[in-house]
Design a protein around this motif. Structure first.
Motif, mmCIF file in Angstrom:
data_model
loop_
_atom_site.group_PDB
_atom_site.id
_atom_site.type_symbol
_atom_site.label_atom_id
_atom_site.label_comp_id
_atom_site.label_asym_id
_atom_site.label_seq_id
_atom_site.Cartn_x
_atom_site.Cartn_y
_atom_site.Cartn_z
ATOM 1 N N ASP A 27 31.816 21.503 33.120
ATOM 2 C CA ASP A 27 31.406 22.612 32.266
ATOM 3 C C ASP A 27 30.509 23.609 32.986
ATOM 4 O O ASP A 27 30.598 24.818 32.748
ATOM 5 N N ALA A 28 29.654 23.133 33.877
ATOM 6 C CA ALA A 28 28.777 24.040 34.623
ATOM 7 C C ALA A 28 29.602 24.961 35.530
ATOM 8 O O ALA A 28 29.328 26.159 35.615
ATOM 9 N N ALA A 29 30.610 24.409 36.172
ATOM 10 C CA ALA A 29 31.469 25.226 37.042
ATOM 11 C C ALA A 29 32.278 26.234 36.225
ATOM 12 O O ALA A 29 32.493 27.369 36.663
ATOM 13 N N VAL A 30 32.703 25.843 35.042
ATOM 14 C CA VAL A 30 33.454 26.752 34.173
ATOM 15 C C VAL A 30 32.566 27.928 33.768
ATOM 16 O O VAL A 30 32.988 29.089 33.822
ATOM 17 N N GLU A 31 31.344 27.641 33.350
ATOM 18 C CA GLU A 31 30.426 28.706 32.949
ATOM 19 C C GLU A 31 30.102 29.636 34.118
ATOM 20 O O GLU A 31 30.046 30.852 33.949
ATOM 21 N N LEU A 32 29.888 29.071 35.295
ATOM 22 C CA LEU A 32 29.620 29.878 36.476
ATOM 23 C C LEU A 32 30.802 30.798 36.782
ATOM 24 O O LEU A 32 30.634 31.977 37.062
ATOM 25 N N TRP A 33 32.018 30.270 36.675
ATOM 26 C CA TRP A 33 33.216 31.070 36.923
ATOM 27 C C TRP A 33 33.314 32.209 35.913
ATOM 28 O O TRP A 33 33.609 33.342 36.272
ATOM 29 N N LYS A 34 33.028 31.907 34.652
ATOM 30 C CA LYS A 34 33.094 32.940 33.609
ATOM 31 C C LYS A 34 32.098 34.067 33.878
ATOM 32 O O LYS A 34 32.404 35.231 33.654
ATOM 33 N N LYS A 35 30.907 33.707 34.338
ATOM 34 C CA LYS A 35 29.865 34.716 34.544
ATOM 35 C C LYS A 35 30.046 35.514 35.825
ATOM 36 O O LYS A 35 29.765 36.706 35.862
ATOM 37 N N GLU A 36 30.513 34.881 36.897
ATOM 38 C CA GLU A 36 30.556 35.551 38.192
ATOM 39 C C GLU A 36 31.940 36.023 38.618
ATOM 40 O O GLU A 36 32.088 37.119 39.129
ATOM 41 N N VAL A 37 32.935 35.198 38.415
ATOM 42 C CA VAL A 37 34.266 35.532 38.932
ATOM 43 C C VAL A 37 35.077 36.339 37.936
ATOM 44 O O VAL A 37 35.703 37.343 38.301
ATOM 45 N N TRP A 38 35.106 35.938 36.673
ATOM 46 C CA TRP A 38 35.959 36.598 35.690
ATOM 47 C C TRP A 38 35.688 38.094 35.551
ATOM 48 O O TRP A 38 36.632 38.883 35.510
ATOM 49 N N PRO A 39 34.438 38.555 35.502
ATOM 50 C CA PRO A 39 34.225 40.003 35.409
ATOM 51 C C PRO A 39 34.826 40.770 36.589
ATOM 52 O O PRO A 39 35.317 41.881 36.421
ATOM 53 N N GLN A 40 34.800 40.192 37.774
ATOM 54 C CA GLN A 40 35.396 40.855 38.941
ATOM 55 C C GLN A 40 36.910 40.895 38.828
ATOM 56 O O GLN A 40 37.534 41.896 39.153
ATOM 57 N N VAL A 41 37.497 39.812 38.385
ATOM 58 C CA VAL A 41 38.953 39.749 38.253
ATOM 59 C C VAL A 41 39.410 40.702 37.168
ATOM 60 O O VAL A 41 40.384 41.434 37.334
ATOM 61 N N ARG A 42 38.711 40.696 36.050
ATOM 62 C CA ARG A 42 39.085 41.538 34.929
ATOM 63 C C ARG A 42 38.928 43.018 35.248
ATOM 64 O O ARG A 42 39.690 43.850 34.779
ATOM 65 N N ALA A 43 37.962 43.376 36.072
ATOM 66 C CA ALA A 43 37.685 44.771 36.390
ATOM 67 C C ALA A 43 38.727 45.375 37.328
ATOM 68 O O ALA A 43 38.871 46.589 37.377
ATOM 69 N N VAL A 44 39.472 44.558 38.060
ATOM 70 C CA VAL A 44 40.437 45.074 39.024
ATOM 71 C C VAL A 44 41.716 45.470 38.301
ATOM 72 O O VAL A 44 42.526 44.634 37.947
ATOM 73 N N ARG A 45 41.841 46.766 38.051
ATOM 74 C CA ARG A 45 43.056 47.304 37.440
ATOM 75 C C ARG A 45 43.419 48.590 38.151
ATOM 76 O O ARG A 45 42.545 49.352 38.559
#
Length: 61
Positions: A27-45
């Motif tokens: 769960d800690a790794a999932v939360e870290l991914w949501k906070k740090e990685v997902w915004p970068q992935v989502r922003a790339v359009r």
């Protein structure tokens, strides 16, 4: 859709979902991914540009 359900049922699949989470879940790794990685992935359009909808040739205008 009904044909798909029949095929899945024939092979032993059902609509049931697991009652518990995977043992390997971190769960800690999932939360870290949501906070740090997902915004970068989502922003790339790609920006929307005028032109042809075909990817094979450039805009003809």
């Amino acid at each position: 859709m009904e044909g798909t359900w029949r095929l899945l049922k024939r092979h032993g699949w059902s609509w049931q979902q697991p009652t518990r989470r995977a043992i390997e879940r971190d769960d800690a790794a999932v939360e870290l991914w949501k906070k740090e990685v997902w915004p970068q992935v989502r922003a790339v359009r790609r920006p929307a540009t005028a032109g042809s909808s075909s990817r094979m040739r450039p805009a003809s205008r």
